[in-house]
Design an enzyme around this catalytic site. Structure first.
Site, short mmCIF file in Angstrom:
data_model
loop_
_atom_site.label_atom_id
_atom_site.label_comp_id
_atom_site.label_asym_id
_atom_site.label_seq_id
_atom_site.Cartn_x
_atom_site.Cartn_y
_atom_site.Cartn_z
CD GLU A 43 -0.17 4.46 -8.35
OE1 GLU A 43 -0.65 5.84 -7.91
OE2 GLU A 43 0.12 3.80 -7.39
NE ARG A 82 4.25 7.29 -2.82
CZ ARG A 82 3.19 7.61 -2.06
NH1 ARG A 82 2.40 6.78 -1.54
NH2 ARG A 82 2.96 8.90 -1.37
CG HIS A 104 -2.47 5.20 -4.89
ND1 HIS A 104 -1.46 5.47 -5.31
CD2 HIS A 104 -2.55 5.50 -3.56
CE1 HIS A 104 -0.48 6.19 -4.51
NE2 HIS A 104 -1.25 6.16 -3.24
CG ASP A 157 -4.17 0.99 -2.76
OD1 ASP A 157 -5.20 0.94 -3.60
OD2 ASP A 157 -3.93 1.98 -2.18
CB VAL A 174 -1.00 0.20 1.24
CG1 VAL A 174 -1.99 -1.23 1.40
CG2 VAL A 174 -0.06 -0.02 2.61
#
Length: 321
Positions: free
Chosen positions: A263, A234, A282, A258, A232
């Site tokens: 991204e 990076r 994310h 996540d 969760v």
């Protein structure tokens, strides 16, 4: 007047609360990127996710309050070479992250990715009930990489469901941790030993030069074939090509991610199709109370800043967190 620019979507009531802190403040709320960049040029205080413009343009800037825990994007923008004070939102994500960790660990242990796929296909195999048998969290070992505010909250939730908790910490000791929260603390040079002992590995590290690419092929191969990896923090902390091989070739059993190197995750990324990997956009730390907690933290720090008192969550620019 001392100009304060709010570059996040706070409510009118929250903006009013900020204005009430001091009559010296000129509080501006601006979300339009171009207008925010212009307003930032003479702002003393900035509340934001990221800089609305180049740091060198903001000649009056003295303090940045982030509404994120991570600050690597500010360091890349040169804030470490400036005198600008930076405070982060570290700690406000703890409850949301811990609930995400618990949710995904239960889903992985109980084979929910498989069950959901079969549900979409309207499949049920009564002749092979063991196909759906999963594991229990009770008695399993959770290895937490990073025992900051988020890692500690995850540890406390894991304790509630009977998990054994071990952790990785730069100091390698339990100083400052609640008594009994973690069974064993490892130093970074014992990472492989810790990974080999864990049934679940939860990544809660900041992105720094030391953590970038920390989990690659060697580390993933050190994990149990029955273990799961949850990230969760990076995406760049985990080598995604090694992750793809690990899941396709069975080095580990599965995971939940996540965060990713790029991204939003591109539609054609192989990550989407990896077996037994839960992919989320994310959002692990994002819940309805998120901005309320951000505003409360900012109000506390604003009072401290104006009074010249020590502030909360001051970024150590040399460490990156």
């Amino acid at each position: 007047m001392r100009k304060l620019l709010v570059n996040v979507k706070l409510s009118d009531d929250q903006i009013a609360s900020i204005r009430q802190v001091s009559p010296e403040l000129e509080v501006m709320r601006e979300l339009d990127p171009d207008k925010a960049r212009r307003e930032a040029r003479d702002a003393e205080i900035l509340l934001c996710f990221q800089l609305p413009g180049p740091l060198e343009e903001a000649s009056s800037l003295r303090w940045i309050q982030l509404v994120s825990a991570g600050a690597e994007h500010l360091l890349e923008a040169g804030v470490d070479r400036s005198n600008v004070l930076v405070t982060t939102a570290s700690g406000i994500h703890g409850t949301a992250m811990a609930e995400y960790a618990l949710c995904t660990m239960i889903m992985l242990a109980r084979r929910m990715p498989l069950l959901l796929r079969e549900s979409e296909r309207h499949q049920w195999k009564p002749s092979r009930p063991r196909t759906y048998y999963g594991e229990e969290l009770w008695g399993k070992t959770l290895g937490i990489l990073g025992l900051g505010a988020i890692g500690q909250r995850v540890a406390s939730v894991a304790r509630c469901v009977g998990m054994r908790v071990i952790g990785l910490r730069r100091s390698g000791n339990t100083e400052g941790l609640p008594p009994g929260l973690v069974d064993t603390v490892y130093r970074p040079d014992s990472l492989l030993e810790m990974l080999a002992e864990s049934d679940f590995v939860f990544v809660a590290l900041p992105l720094t030069p030391e953590t970038r690419g920390l989990l690659g092929e060697r580390e993933l191969r050190a994990m149990k074939r029955t273990a799961f990896l949850v990230n969760v923090s990076r995406g760049l902390i985990v080598d995604e090509s090694a992750l793809a091989r690990a899941l396709r070739e069975g080095w580990i059993a599965g995971g939940a991610f996540d965060v990713f190197a790029q991204e939003p995750l591109p539609a054609d990324s192989e990550i989407w199709d990896l077996p037994n990997l839960i992919v989320t956009p994310h959002m692990a730390g994002g819940t309805v109370p998120y901005l309320d907690r951000s505003a409360d933290l900012f109000l506390d720090n604003l009072g401290r800043y104006l009074a010249g008192r020590p502030m909360v969550n001051v970024l150590d620019k040399s460490r990156g967190y």
